[in-house]
Scaffold this motif. Structure first.
Motif, mmCIF file in Angstrom:
data_model
loop_
_atom_site.group_PDB
_atom_site.id
_atom_site.type_symbol
_atom_site.label_atom_id
_atom_site.label_comp_id
_atom_site.label_asym_id
_atom_site.label_seq_id
_atom_site.Cartn_x
_atom_site.Cartn_y
_atom_site.Cartn_z
ATOM 1 N N LEU A 135 0.868 -1.203 0.117
ATOM 2 C CA LEU A 135 0.040 -0.078 -0.242
ATOM 3 C C LEU A 135 0.827 1.199 -0.055
ATOM 4 C CD1 LEU A 135 -2.810 -0.847 2.561
ATOM 5 C CD2 LEU A 135 -3.076 -0.742 0.008
ATOM 6 N N ASP A 136 0.676 2.119 -0.689
ATOM 7 C CA ASP A 136 1.221 3.382 -0.906
ATOM 8 C C ASP A 136 1.104 4.113 0.269
ATOM 9 O OD1 ASP A 136 2.812 5.501 -2.800
ATOM 10 O OD2 ASP A 136 1.042 6.647 -2.169
ATOM 11 N N GLU A 137 2.002 4.908 0.920
ATOM 12 C CA GLU A 137 1.986 5.657 2.003
ATOM 13 C C GLU A 137 0.959 6.857 1.893
ATOM 14 O OE1 GLU A 137 3.133 5.155 5.063
ATOM 15 O OE2 GLU A 137 4.146 3.111 4.319
ATOM 16 N N GLN A 138 0.839 7.685 0.744
ATOM 17 C CA GLN A 138 0.128 8.681 0.417
ATOM 18 C C GLN A 138 -1.324 7.946 0.676
ATOM 19 O OE1 GLN A 138 0.320 10.627 -3.277
ATOM 20 N NE2 GLN A 138 -0.289 12.741 -2.424
ATOM 21 N N LEU A 139 -1.746 6.893 0.129
ATOM 22 C CA LEU A 139 -3.129 6.498 0.310
ATOM 23 C C LEU A 139 -3.407 6.028 1.704
ATOM 24 C CD1 LEU A 139 -5.783 5.345 -0.748
ATOM 25 C CD2 LEU A 139 -4.526 3.073 -1.466
ATOM 26 N N LYS A 140 -2.470 5.299 2.523
ATOM 27 C CA LYS A 140 -2.820 5.270 3.960
ATOM 28 C C LYS A 140 -2.794 6.612 4.434
ATOM 29 C CE LYS A 140 0.985 2.393 4.494
ATOM 30 N NZ LYS A 140 1.734 1.264 5.147
ATOM 31 N N GLU A 141 -2.027 7.529 4.248
ATOM 32 C CA GLU A 141 -2.365 8.855 5.097
ATOM 33 C C GLU A 141 -3.511 9.444 4.841
ATOM 34 O OE1 GLU A 141 -0.151 13.218 4.894
ATOM 35 O OE2 GLU A 141 1.233 11.457 4.349
ATOM 36 N N LYS A 142 -4.143 9.464 3.536
ATOM 37 C CA LYS A 142 -5.321 10.090 3.439
ATOM 38 C C LYS A 142 -6.595 9.380 3.653
ATOM 39 C CE LYS A 142 -4.065 13.450 -0.346
ATOM 40 N NZ LYS A 142 -4.236 13.737 -1.424
ATOM 41 N N VAL A 143 -6.513 7.836 3.698
ATOM 42 C CA VAL A 143 -7.493 7.011 4.196
ATOM 43 C C VAL A 143 -6.878 6.132 5.065
ATOM 44 C CG1 VAL A 143 -9.407 5.646 3.161
ATOM 45 C CG2 VAL A 143 -8.208 7.201 1.291
ATOM 46 N N PRO A 144 -6.800 6.513 6.356
ATOM 47 C CA PRO A 144 -6.338 5.588 7.087
ATOM 48 C C PRO A 144 -6.724 4.234 7.544
ATOM 49 C CG PRO A 144 -6.507 7.773 8.157
ATOM 50 C CD PRO A 144 -7.129 7.606 6.710
ATOM 51 N N GLY A 145 -8.079 4.178 7.288
ATOM 52 C CA GLY A 145 -8.946 2.860 7.274
ATOM 53 C C GLY A 145 -8.816 1.917 6.101
ATOM 54 N N TYR A 146 -8.080 2.370 5.007
ATOM 55 C CA TYR A 146 -7.967 1.464 3.833
ATOM 56 C C TYR A 146 -7.160 0.240 4.161
ATOM 57 C CZ TYR A 146 -7.592 0.272 -1.074
ATOM 58 O OH TYR A 146 -7.946 -0.411 -2.240
ATOM 59 N N CYS A 147 -7.590 -0.653 3.669
ATOM 60 C CA CYS A 147 -6.885 -2.244 3.970
ATOM 61 C C CYS A 147 -7.864 -3.120 3.192
ATOM 62 C CB CYS A 147 -6.668 -2.862 5.369
ATOM 63 S SG CYS A 147 -8.551 -2.930 6.259
ATOM 64 N N LEU A 148 -7.119 -4.431 3.070
ATOM 65 C CA LEU A 148 -7.942 -5.356 2.210
ATOM 66 C C LEU A 148 -7.479 -6.673 2.547
ATOM 67 C CD1 LEU A 148 -6.472 -5.174 -1.446
ATOM 68 C CD2 LEU A 148 -5.692 -3.992 0.140
ATOM 69 N N ALA A 149 -8.321 -7.633 2.302
ATOM 70 C CA ALA A 149 -8.086 -9.159 2.076
ATOM 71 C C ALA A 149 -7.763 -9.509 0.939
ATOM 72 C CB ALA A 149 -9.270 -9.837 3.123
ATOM 73 N N VAL A 150 -6.848 -10.266 0.765
ATOM 74 C CA VAL A 150 -6.230 -10.751 -0.495
ATOM 75 C C VAL A 150 -6.223 -12.393 -0.419
ATOM 76 C CG1 VAL A 150 -4.440 -10.723 -2.206
ATOM 77 C CG2 VAL A 150 -4.931 -8.714 -0.915
ATOM 78 N N MET A 151 -6.910 -12.954 -1.324
ATOM 79 C CA MET A 151 -7.045 -14.301 -1.344
ATOM 80 C C MET A 151 -6.591 -14.843 -2.808
ATOM 81 S SD MET A 151 -10.758 -14.948 0.226
ATOM 82 C CE MET A 151 -11.402 -13.285 -0.704
ATOM 83 N N SER A 152 -5.657 -16.078 -2.638
ATOM 84 C CA SER A 152 -5.239 -16.576 -3.840
ATOM 85 C C SER A 152 -5.584 -18.093 -3.883
ATOM 86 C CB SER A 152 -3.780 -16.348 -3.786
ATOM 87 O OG SER A 152 -2.864 -17.130 -4.935
ATOM 88 N N PHE A 153 -6.121 -18.384 -4.866
ATOM 89 C CA PHE A 153 -6.511 -19.957 -4.894
ATOM 90 C C PHE A 153 -6.432 -20.576 -6.499
ATOM 91 C CE2 PHE A 153 -10.097 -17.270 -4.301
ATOM 92 C CZ PHE A 153 -11.044 -17.526 -5.139
ATOM 93 N N GLU A 154 -6.695 -21.695 -6.531
ATOM 94 C CA GLU A 154 -7.079 -22.400 -8.014
ATOM 95 C C GLU A 154 -8.535 -22.634 -7.809
ATOM 96 O OE1 GLU A 154 -4.678 -25.432 -9.022
ATOM 97 O OE2 GLU A 154 -2.956 -24.693 -8.033
ATOM 98 N N MET A 155 -9.291 -22.593 -9.104
ATOM 99 C CA MET A 155 -10.754 -23.106 -9.130
ATOM 100 C C MET A 155 -10.986 -23.393 -10.318
ATOM 101 S SD MET A 155 -13.114 -19.708 -8.838
ATOM 102 C CE MET A 155 -14.619 -20.554 -9.472
ATOM 103 N N ILE A 156 -12.083 -24.121 -10.706
ATOM 104 C CA ILE A 156 -12.397 -24.389 -11.822
ATOM 105 C C ILE A 156 -13.650 -23.360 -12.265
ATOM 106 C CG2 ILE A 156 -13.699 -26.343 -13.377
ATOM 107 C CD1 ILE A 156 -12.630 -28.265 -11.058
ATOM 108 N N VAL A 157 -13.312 -22.719 -13.403
ATOM 109 C CA VAL A 157 -14.480 -21.533 -13.857
ATOM 110 C C VAL A 157 -15.227 -22.218 -14.753
ATOM 111 C CG1 VAL A 157 -14.423 -19.585 -15.107
ATOM 112 C CG2 VAL A 157 -12.629 -19.717 -13.681
ATOM 113 N N LYS A 158 -16.599 -22.114 -14.553
ATOM 114 C CA LYS A 158 -17.645 -22.765 -15.337
ATOM 115 C C LYS A 158 -18.609 -21.692 -15.377
ATOM 116 C CE LYS A 158 -17.178 -27.369 -13.352
ATOM 117 N NZ LYS A 158 -17.772 -28.607 -12.279
ATOM 118 N N PRO A 159 -19.620 -22.016 -16.556
ATOM 119 C CA PRO A 159 -20.874 -21.225 -16.787
ATOM 120 C C PRO A 159 -21.445 -21.380 -15.455
ATOM 121 C CG PRO A 159 -20.518 -22.682 -18.620
ATOM 122 C CD PRO A 159 -19.584 -23.002 -17.422
ATOM 123 N N THR A 160 -22.552 -20.446 -15.198
ATOM 124 C CA THR A 160 -23.263 -20.278 -13.885
ATOM 125 C C THR A 160 -24.385 -21.460 -13.926
ATOM 126 O OG1 THR A 160 -23.122 -17.950 -14.342
ATOM 127 C CG2 THR A 160 -24.706 -18.621 -12.813
#
Length: 219
Positions: free
Chosen positions: A6-31
């Motif tokens: 996260l860029d420091e300027q972004l954290k300074e202007k929006v102190p509550g900004y954060c995110l959960a990042v998930m990485s995984f494999e899956m099978i992409v299919k039609p709905t």
């Protein structure tokens, strides 16, 4: 998992900004029919529980809009994806059927009231920096060129590939996608993010046969 900063300027202007990042494999299919049923139930719940007026008072929506304002962006003109999605459902317009990965991301965004990006990890080159957008060229999926100045932007070595308003075609999910990267973005701190991750894991396991899951909270 990509290295994310996260860029420091972004954290300074929006102190509550954060995110959960998930990485995984899956099978992409039609709905599938079962996923369509899940989407229909969600649509009904949203229409019963929210109006266009009460939506703006929801804590997570209000925090995200305040975050955009603190960066100098009008959140009513450049809506966050989760607000735009919920407004669509409140008006009685159903969700689009794209594929299971994208559809799950939309369910997750509506239920958590946070902007969710579902990305093809193999199309992201190098490390990721999340910074404040500049006057730069950016194409949103189905939206043409959009102005990303003064909103959070996800960038790799090639350039911007996503924002809490719209992602780009470059990293979009296709039927050949195998490795998925999901961002759940918060503008009011980490509270509740792990519960959102639990919901994400349940949905991607049920409807995408998710495997090789990993998680990082970036703040």
């Amino acid at each position: 998992m990509k290295h994310i900063t996260l860029d420091e300027q972004l954290k300074e202007k929006v102190p509550g900004y954060c995110l959960a990042v998930m990485s995984f494999e899956m099978i992409v299919k039609p709905t599938s029919d079962s996923l369509k049923e899940e989407m229909a139930l969600l649509e009904q719940r949203v229409m019963k529980q929210l109006t266009l007026e009460t939506l703006l008072k929801e804590p997570r929506i209000a925090a995200a809009r305040a975050g955009y304002k603190s960066l100098g962006k009008d959140p009513s003109r450049y809506r966050l994806s989760t607000e735009a999605l919920l407004r669509r459902l409140i008006k009685g317009n159903g969700l689009y059927y794209v594929n299971n990965a994208v559809d799950i991301g939309n369910i997750l965004s509506a239920q958590t009231q946070r902007s969710v990006a579902v990305l093809d990890e193999d199309k992201i080159e190098g490390d990721i920096l999340i910074r404040i957008g500049k006057d730069e060229l950016y194409e949103g999926i189905g939206r043409g060129n959009i102005n990303i100045e003064n909103i959070p932007v996800y960038c790799d070595e090639v350039g911007p590939f996503g924002t809490p308003t719209s992602d780009t075609p470059r990293t979009r999910i296709t039927e050949t996608t195998k490795n998925i990267l999901v961002f759940i973005t918060s503008f009011n701190g980490v509270d509740g993010l792990l519960q959102d991750v639990k919901l994400a894991k349940d949905l991607f396991t049920r409807f995408g046969q998710m495997t090789n899951f990993s998680l990082e909270i970036v703040e």
